[in-house]
Design a protein around this motif. Structure first.
Motif, PDB file in Angstrom:
ATOM      1  N   UNK A 133       0.833  -1.207   0.000  1.00  0.00           N
ATOM      2  CA  UNK A 133       0.000   0.000   0.000  1.00  0.00           C
ATOM      3  C   UNK A 133       0.868   1.258   0.000  1.00  0.00           C
ATOM      4  N   UNK A 134       0.471   2.246  -0.794  1.00  0.00           N
ATOM      5  CA  UNK A 134       1.167   3.534  -0.865  1.00  0.00           C
ATOM      6  C   UNK A 134       0.129   4.618  -0.602  1.00  0.00           C
ATOM      7  N   UNK A 164     -10.319   9.557   0.115  1.00  0.00           N
ATOM      8  CA  UNK A 164     -10.696   9.636   1.516  1.00  0.00           C
ATOM      9  C   UNK A 164     -11.933   8.825   1.855  1.00  0.00           C
ATOM     10  N   UNK A 165     -12.443   9.036   3.053  1.00  0.00           N
ATOM     11  CA  UNK A 165     -13.668   8.369   3.481  1.00  0.00           C
ATOM     12  C   UNK A 165     -13.402   7.023   4.128  1.00  0.00           C
ATOM     13  N   UNK A 166     -14.470   6.393   4.583  1.00  0.00           N
ATOM     14  CA  UNK A 166     -14.351   5.124   5.293  1.00  0.00           C
ATOM     15  C   UNK A 166     -13.885   3.999   4.375  1.00  0.00           C
ATOM     16  N   UNK A 167     -14.090   4.140   3.062  1.00  0.00           N
ATOM     17  CA  UNK A 167     -13.624   3.092   2.155  1.00  0.00           C
ATOM     18  C   UNK A 167     -12.116   2.965   2.170  1.00  0.00           C
ATOM     19  N   UNK A 168     -11.422   4.031   2.546  1.00  0.00           N
ATOM     20  CA  UNK A 168      -9.969   3.973   2.637  1.00  0.00           C
ATOM     21  C   UNK A 168      -9.554   2.970   3.708  1.00  0.00           C
ATOM     22  N   UNK A 169     -10.278   2.938   4.818  1.00  0.00           N
ATOM     23  CA  UNK A 169     -10.002   1.966   5.871  1.00  0.00           C
ATOM     24  C   UNK A 169     -10.292   0.551   5.374  1.00  0.00           C
ATOM     25  N   UNK A 170     -11.349   0.405   4.565  1.00  0.00           N
ATOM     26  CA  UNK A 170     -11.653  -0.915   3.990  1.00  0.00           C
ATOM     27  C   UNK A 170     -10.497  -1.402   3.130  1.00  0.00           C
ATOM     28  N   UNK A 171      -9.933  -0.497   2.326  1.00  0.00           N
ATOM     29  CA  UNK A 171      -8.833  -0.888   1.438  1.00  0.00           C
ATOM     30  C   UNK A 171      -7.586  -1.256   2.237  1.00  0.00           C
ATOM     31  N   UNK A 194      -6.845  13.101   8.079  1.00  0.00           N
ATOM     32  CA  UNK A 194      -7.207  11.712   7.810  1.00  0.00           C
ATOM     33  C   UNK A 194      -5.983  10.890   7.404  1.00  0.00           C
ATOM     34  N   UNK A 195      -4.939  11.532   6.871  1.00  0.00           N
ATOM     35  CA  UNK A 195      -3.700  10.809   6.590  1.00  0.00           C
ATOM     36  C   UNK A 195      -3.083  10.311   7.887  1.00  0.00           C
ATOM     37  N   UNK A 196      -2.984  11.194   8.876  1.00  0.00           N
ATOM     38  CA  UNK A 196      -2.396  10.807  10.158  1.00  0.00           C
ATOM     39  C   UNK A 196      -3.257   9.761  10.857  1.00  0.00           C
ATOM     40  N   UNK A 197      -4.573   9.878  10.721  1.00  0.00           N
ATOM     41  CA  UNK A 197      -5.470   8.891  11.326  1.00  0.00           C
ATOM     42  C   UNK A 197      -5.272   7.524  10.680  1.00  0.00           C
ATOM     43  N   UNK A 198      -5.091   7.507   9.356  1.00  0.00           N
ATOM     44  CA  UNK A 198      -4.899   6.226   8.679  1.00  0.00           C
ATOM     45  C   UNK A 198      -3.555   5.607   9.056  1.00  0.00           C
ATOM     46  N   UNK A 199      -2.527   6.436   9.227  1.00  0.00           N
ATOM     47  CA  UNK A 199      -1.231   5.910   9.655  1.00  0.00           C
ATOM     48  C   UNK A 199      -1.354   5.272  11.037  1.00  0.00           C
ATOM     49  N   UNK A 201      -4.029   3.983  12.311  1.00  0.00           N
ATOM     50  CA  UNK A 201      -4.794   2.754  12.145  1.00  0.00           C
ATOM     51  C   UNK A 201      -3.912   1.649  11.565  1.00  0.00           C
ATOM     52  N   UNK A 202      -3.027   2.025  10.626  1.00  0.00           N
ATOM     53  CA  UNK A 202      -2.116   1.040  10.046  1.00  0.00           C
ATOM     54  C   UNK A 202      -1.195   0.461  11.119  1.00  0.00           C
TER      55      UNK A 202
END
Length: 282
Positions: A133-134, A164-171, A194-199, A201-202
């Motif tokens: 993932x990138x 963005x959005x919740x689908x990003x978490x799905x991916x 949301x970038x920092x939030x996804x990091x 979560x990762x």
């Protein structure tokens, strides 16, 4: 920032390059860089309020940099603010000065890359991840796509996460379920939330995170296993991303070097396919 403020911020940032800082200390460093011209004249309590930390944390931060306390660090910061680092007036216009600034950024990066340990560590983590993932949101989206385009010529399953959005978490979940072990996060100012939030979560999901970002004290550094700093140009209306683009290709080169047989085989296969399909004119 105006040109003088940019130079001041760059000089302050140099104080922290290579320092091993805790997440709280990175927050202090980031605040000092962002408010370089004024922070040099603040008390420890005022810096603590600016960074949202405790006053003892500011003292420990100064000591982590090798100073006996915050007053000594503040004296150094004041000296940096007072330095007249403006280049001689050679008649350059604003556009020329901005581009020459990018040249200085590349020279600074070249000096830092005398030690490639961080690049090699990042390359090892990313090259071993299937899929890969990138992440790149907003201003970082085009750079994530650029990296992903070339990386996919060598690595079989590169997934660019730029929406963005919740689908990003799905991916992200799908990549993890498919076997991904690491993620490249390209994080550029103004650091989308949301970038920092996804990091974050990762990291919770068990990914190793490589952050390609504008400085070692970027907010993304707090959550990354490896940080690859590449300064952005700030002298035009919108940032210049010459440095991050160069770092992205340095990283991809290191990833290819980490898997030479795979790289050669995949590139030869692509060239044969491109020739058969007449993809290119030359």
């Amino acid at each position: 920032m105006n040109e003088g403020a940019v130079r001041t911020a760059e000089r302050v940032l140099d104080l922290f390059q290579g320092a091993r800082l805790t997440p709280t200390q990175r927050r202090i460093a980031h605040s000092l860089v962002q408010h370089a011209s004024s922070a040099a004249f603040l008390s420890a309590a005022e810096v603590a309020e600016l960074a949202g930390v405790s006053q003892p944390s500011v003292t420990r931060f100064a000591m982590a940099l090798g100073y006996p306390g915050y007053p000594a660090l503040r004296r150094r910061l004041r000296a940096l603010v007072d330095v007249d680092a403006a280049p001689a007036d050679n008649g350059d216009n604003a556009t020329q000065r901005a581009l020459r600034g990018e040249t200085r950024h590349l020279e600074q990066m070249a000096d830092q890359l005398g030690n490639l340990d961080a690049v090699h560590r990042a390359a090892g983590l990313l090259a071993a991840s299937r899929p890969l993932p990138v992440l790149g949101m907003r201003a970082a989206g085009p750079l994530a796509a650029y990296f992903g385009y070339f990386a996919a010529k060598v690595f079989p399953d590169v997934r660019v996460l730029d929406g963005g959005g919740t689908m990003l978490l799905d991916r992200l979940d799908q990549a993890r379920a498919a076997g991904a072990t690491a993620m490249l996060a390209i994080v550029l100012p103004r650091y989308p939330r949301e970038t920092l939030e996804l990091i974050r979560e990762a990291r919770r999901a068990g990914f190793a995170v490589v952050a390609l970002t504008d400085s070692a004290v970027s907010p993304a550094a707090e959550y990354a296993d490896v940080v690859l700093p590449a300064p952005v140009g700030t002298q035009l209306v919108f940032d210049l991303h010459t440095g991050p683009m160069a770092m992205a290709m340095v990283l991809l080169q290191a990833m290819c070097d980490a898997a030479p047989e795979q790289t050669q085989g995949r590139l030869e296969e692509f060239e044969a396919t491109a020739s058969r399909r007449h993809i290119f004119e030359a």
